[in-house]
Design a protein around this motif. Structure first.
Motif, PDB file in Angstrom:
ATOM      1  N   THR A  72       0.904  -1.440  -0.055  1.00 43.86           N
ATOM      2  CA  THR A  72      -0.042   0.045   0.001  1.00 43.86           C
ATOM      3  C   THR A  72       1.123   1.327  -0.042  1.00 43.86           C
ATOM      4  OG1 THR A  72      -0.204  -0.198   2.299  1.00 43.86           O
ATOM      5  CG2 THR A  72      -2.058  -0.824   1.119  1.00 43.86           C
ATOM      6  N   PHE A  73       0.968   1.717  -1.205  1.00 45.12           N
ATOM      7  CA  PHE A  73       1.930   2.966  -1.211  1.00 45.12           C
ATOM      8  C   PHE A  73       1.207   4.306  -2.037  1.00 45.12           C
ATOM      9  CE2 PHE A  73       3.858   1.966  -5.508  1.00 45.12           C
ATOM     10  CZ  PHE A  73       3.481   0.848  -5.592  1.00 45.12           C
ATOM     11  N   SER A  74       2.079   5.416  -2.045  1.00 45.60           N
ATOM     12  CA  SER A  74       1.649   6.292  -3.106  1.00 45.60           C
ATOM     13  C   SER A  74       2.585   7.285  -3.444  1.00 45.60           C
ATOM     14  CB  SER A  74       0.776   7.370  -2.042  1.00 45.60           C
ATOM     15  OG  SER A  74      -0.528   6.603  -1.587  1.00 45.60           O
ATOM     16  N   ILE A  75       2.844   7.687  -4.519  1.00 41.16           N
ATOM     17  CA  ILE A  75       3.744   8.496  -5.354  1.00 41.16           C
ATOM     18  C   ILE A  75       3.291   9.933  -5.610  1.00 41.16           C
ATOM     19  CG2 ILE A  75       5.341   8.193  -7.195  1.00 41.16           C
ATOM     20  CD1 ILE A  75       4.549   5.460  -7.573  1.00 41.16           C
ATOM     21  N   VAL A  76       4.176  10.849  -5.297  1.00 40.86           N
ATOM     22  CA  VAL A  76       3.950  12.251  -5.583  1.00 40.86           C
ATOM     23  C   VAL A  76       4.286  12.538  -7.084  1.00 40.86           C
ATOM     24  CG1 VAL A  76       4.359  14.503  -5.145  1.00 40.86           C
ATOM     25  CG2 VAL A  76       4.092  12.968  -3.523  1.00 40.86           C
ATOM     26  N   LEU A  77       3.440  12.689  -7.903  1.00 43.58           N
ATOM     27  CA  LEU A  77       3.850  13.141  -9.242  1.00 43.58           C
ATOM     28  C   LEU A  77       3.751  14.601  -9.645  1.00 43.58           C
ATOM     29  CD1 LEU A  77       1.865  10.267 -11.345  1.00 43.58           C
ATOM     30  CD2 LEU A  77       4.385  10.343 -10.634  1.00 43.58           C
ATOM     31  N   ARG A  78       4.444  15.116 -10.549  1.00 44.82           N
ATOM     32  CA  ARG A  78       4.334  16.608 -10.730  1.00 44.82           C
ATOM     33  C   ARG A  78       4.187  16.680 -12.560  1.00 44.82           C
ATOM     34  NH1 ARG A  78       4.283  19.428  -6.698  1.00 44.82           N
ATOM     35  NH2 ARG A  78       4.983  18.703  -4.826  1.00 44.82           N
ATOM     36  N   PRO A  79       3.115  16.191 -12.898  1.00 46.27           N
ATOM     37  CA  PRO A  79       3.041  15.979 -14.418  1.00 46.27           C
ATOM     38  C   PRO A  79       2.790  17.370 -15.113  1.00 46.27           C
ATOM     39  CG  PRO A  79       1.124  15.242 -13.301  1.00 46.27           C
ATOM     40  CD  PRO A  79       1.772  15.866 -12.315  1.00 46.27           C
ATOM     41  N   ASP A  80       3.515  17.423 -16.058  1.00 49.71           N
ATOM     42  CA  ASP A  80       3.410  18.656 -16.892  1.00 49.71           C
ATOM     43  C   ASP A  80       2.445  18.457 -18.069  1.00 49.71           C
ATOM     44  OD1 ASP A  80       3.977  21.218 -18.058  1.00 49.71           O
ATOM     45  OD2 ASP A  80       5.680  20.315 -18.884  1.00 49.71           O
ATOM     46  N   VAL A  81       1.040  18.323 -17.502  1.00 48.33           N
ATOM     47  CA  VAL A  81       0.298  18.206 -18.667  1.00 48.33           C
ATOM     48  C   VAL A  81      -1.126  18.812 -18.292  1.00 48.33           C
ATOM     49  CG1 VAL A  81       0.902  15.650 -19.043  1.00 48.33           C
ATOM     50  CG2 VAL A  81      -0.868  16.068 -17.261  1.00 48.33           C
ATOM     51  N   PRO A  82      -1.780  19.081 -19.437  1.00 49.88           N
ATOM     52  CA  PRO A  82      -3.160  20.142 -18.971  1.00 49.88           C
ATOM     53  C   PRO A  82      -4.106  19.315 -18.254  1.00 49.88           C
ATOM     54  CG  PRO A  82      -2.995  19.535 -21.349  1.00 49.88           C
ATOM     55  CD  PRO A  82      -1.674  19.027 -20.614  1.00 49.88           C
ATOM     56  N   VAL A  83      -5.084  20.082 -17.633  1.00 47.43           N
ATOM     57  CA  VAL A  83      -5.753  19.329 -16.716  1.00 47.43           C
ATOM     58  C   VAL A  83      -6.919  18.206 -17.745  1.00 47.43           C
ATOM     59  CG1 VAL A  83      -8.056  19.674 -15.184  1.00 47.43           C
ATOM     60  CG2 VAL A  83      -6.210  21.076 -15.021  1.00 47.43           C
ATOM     61  N   SER A  84      -6.990  18.740 -19.045  1.00 48.86           N
ATOM     62  CA  SER A  84      -7.680  17.795 -19.876  1.00 48.86           C
ATOM     63  C   SER A  84      -7.287  16.474 -20.122  1.00 48.86           C
ATOM     64  CB  SER A  84      -7.889  18.400 -21.075  1.00 48.86           C
ATOM     65  OG  SER A  84      -6.685  18.659 -21.743  1.00 48.86           O
ATOM     66  N   GLU A  85      -6.084  16.324 -19.516  1.00 53.54           N
ATOM     67  CA  GLU A  85      -5.206  14.639 -19.778  1.00 53.54           C
ATOM     68  C   GLU A  85      -5.271  14.029 -18.489  1.00 53.54           C
ATOM     69  OE1 GLU A  85      -1.596  14.709 -21.940  1.00 53.54           O
ATOM     70  OE2 GLU A  85      -2.432  16.053 -23.694  1.00 53.54           O
ATOM     71  N   LEU A  86      -6.042  14.628 -17.537  1.00 50.05           N
ATOM     72  CA  LEU A  86      -5.846  13.985 -16.004  1.00 50.05           C
ATOM     73  C   LEU A  86      -6.352  12.597 -16.021  1.00 50.05           C
ATOM     74  CD1 LEU A  86      -4.796  14.614 -13.499  1.00 50.05           C
ATOM     75  CD2 LEU A  86      -7.070  15.387 -12.680  1.00 50.05           C
ATOM     76  N   ASN A  87      -7.601  12.437 -16.650  1.00 53.70           N
ATOM     77  CA  ASN A  87      -8.019  11.002 -16.941  1.00 53.70           C
ATOM     78  C   ASN A  87      -7.339   9.854 -17.624  1.00 53.70           C
ATOM     79  OD1 ASN A  87     -10.551  11.520 -15.537  1.00 53.70           O
ATOM     80  ND2 ASN A  87     -11.228  12.831 -17.018  1.00 53.70           N
ATOM     81  N   LEU A  88      -6.159  10.545 -18.209  1.00 52.45           N
ATOM     82  CA  LEU A  88      -5.478   9.412 -18.876  1.00 52.45           C
ATOM     83  C   LEU A  88      -4.356   8.918 -17.979  1.00 52.45           C
ATOM     84  CD1 LEU A  88      -4.823  11.402 -22.284  1.00 52.45           C
ATOM     85  CD2 LEU A  88      -6.014   9.197 -21.982  1.00 52.45           C
ATOM     86  N   LEU A  89      -4.249   9.617 -16.777  1.00 52.93           N
ATOM     87  CA  LEU A  89      -3.010   9.216 -15.884  1.00 52.93           C
ATOM     88  C   LEU A  89      -3.512   7.795 -15.332  1.00 52.93           C
ATOM     89  CD1 LEU A  89      -1.761  12.474 -14.415  1.00 52.93           C
ATOM     90  CD2 LEU A  89      -0.900  11.199 -16.234  1.00 52.93           C
ATOM     91  N   PRO A  90      -4.767   7.606 -14.761  1.00 51.46           N
ATOM     92  CA  PRO A  90      -4.991   6.294 -14.355  1.00 51.46           C
ATOM     93  C   PRO A  90      -4.750   5.053 -15.375  1.00 51.46           C
ATOM     94  CG  PRO A  90      -6.918   7.841 -14.040  1.00 51.46           C
ATOM     95  CD  PRO A  90      -6.026   8.290 -14.800  1.00 51.46           C
ATOM     96  N   LEU A  91      -5.033   5.266 -16.559  1.00 47.82           N
ATOM     97  CA  LEU A  91      -4.747   4.386 -17.571  1.00 47.82           C
ATOM     98  C   LEU A  91      -3.139   4.068 -17.668  1.00 47.82           C
ATOM     99  CD1 LEU A  91      -7.205   5.373 -20.406  1.00 47.82           C
ATOM    100  CD2 LEU A  91      -7.608   4.087 -18.270  1.00 47.82           C
ATOM    101  N   PHE A  92      -2.468   4.961 -17.714  1.00 45.27           N
ATOM    102  CA  PHE A  92      -0.844   4.970 -17.543  1.00 45.27           C
ATOM    103  C   PHE A  92      -0.351   4.025 -16.337  1.00 45.27           C
ATOM    104  CE2 PHE A  92       1.717   7.353 -14.647  1.00 45.27           C
ATOM    105  CZ  PHE A  92       2.909   6.769 -14.721  1.00 45.27           C
TER     106      PHE A  92
END
Ligand code: BTN
Length: 258
Positions: A72-92
């Motif tokens: 059970t863990f979490s990672i801090v990400l600082r993605p350089d992507v527009p908000v409109s691409e946020l829903n692609l992150l779970p898929l990645f």
């Protein structure tokens, strides 16, 4: 208990896990990672615990995991992507975890939109992504991951829906080396998708799912919509054909019918 030294020995990722916080017990690694993110924790910071006293899942659910047996863990990400691409992150996240699990354990897995990994229709991995925003831009994202590793007995309410690597692979798995493999795969694909655009995860995700053309029901705000899955939209929605009309959905609980 996990120690940062053990976890970092043999770590192949460069940024994911370079800074690592370990706990015996904590409410939720996502809560802790969110606080760290708000205090400028660097991209790739990892929070891991043996036990969560208030582990969270999607849609207000709890994440139940036996202490000392899982990841059970979490990672801090600082993605350089527009908000409109946020829903692609779970898929990645789902694709890179699925690839790493298959490679490391030999267990074949199946991605279920938006962010589950199943095997033989039972849940093996849950993913919870939570973003923080500043003036309409993504400031940070916390990627929370729960992997059922060595747990063999599940509570009554999830016993028919959950499984673990140990139950599927019929052997115990070393959690430290598994975590290292997962972090390496996540970092490697994060770099690739950041470079090529997160939309390039869509064909990869389609290769790892059995949902396409399946009949499903999606429940959203108390409404249930039935239809057939057609694919993933450019912004990460699930495209469903419902009565001849195709529409993309961005949230909700999906049940595969039949
Ligand atoms: C889901 O399947 O609904 C998502 C489950 C996500 C669980 C993980 S465990 C680590 C991190 N901390 C949390 O409180 N939740 C996520």
């Amino acid at each position: 208990m996990f120690s940062p030294e053990d976890l970092q020995k043999g770590l192949r990722s460069k940024h994911f896990g370079k800074k690592i916080y370990t706990f015996e017990s904590i409410d939720s690694t996502n809560n802790c990672a969110k606080v760290l993110a708000s205090c400028d924790a660097p991209h790739g910071t990892v929070v891991i615990t043996e036990e969560q006293t208030a582990g969270r899942g999607r849609l207000g659910r709890s994440w139940l995991a036996q202490p000392g047996e899982n990841l059970t863990f979490s990672i801090v990400l600082r993605p350089d992507v527009p908000v409109s691409e946020l829903n692609l992150l779970p898929l990645f996240a789902a694709v890179s975890l699925a690839e790493a699990i298959e490679q490391t354990t030999g267990i074949e897995v199946d991605c279920k939109w938006p962010n589950d990994i199943l095997t033989r229709e039972k849940k093996l991995v849950g993913i919870l992504l939570e973003g923080s925003f500043k003036s309409d831009e993504i400031e940070s994202v916390v990627l929370g991951i729960g992997v059922n590793v060595n747990q063999t007995i599940f509570p009554e309410e999830i016993k028919d829906k959950a499984t673990s690597l140990r139950l599927e692979g019929r052997r115990k798995f070393d959690r430290v080396s598994l975590l290292q493999d997962l972090l390496f795969s996540l970092e490697d694909s994060y770099i690739r998708y950041s470079r090529n655009g997160f939309q390039s995860v869509i064909p990869q995700w389609m290769l790892h799912t059995s949902m396409i053309e399946k009949r499903i029901e999606i429940s959203q705000n108390g409404e249930i919509i039935a239809g057939e899955v057609r694919g993933i939209s450019a912004d990460g929605g699930l495209i469903i054909d419902s009565g001849g009309v195709e529409k993309a959905f961005f949230a909700g609980d999906v049940t595969i019918v039949g």
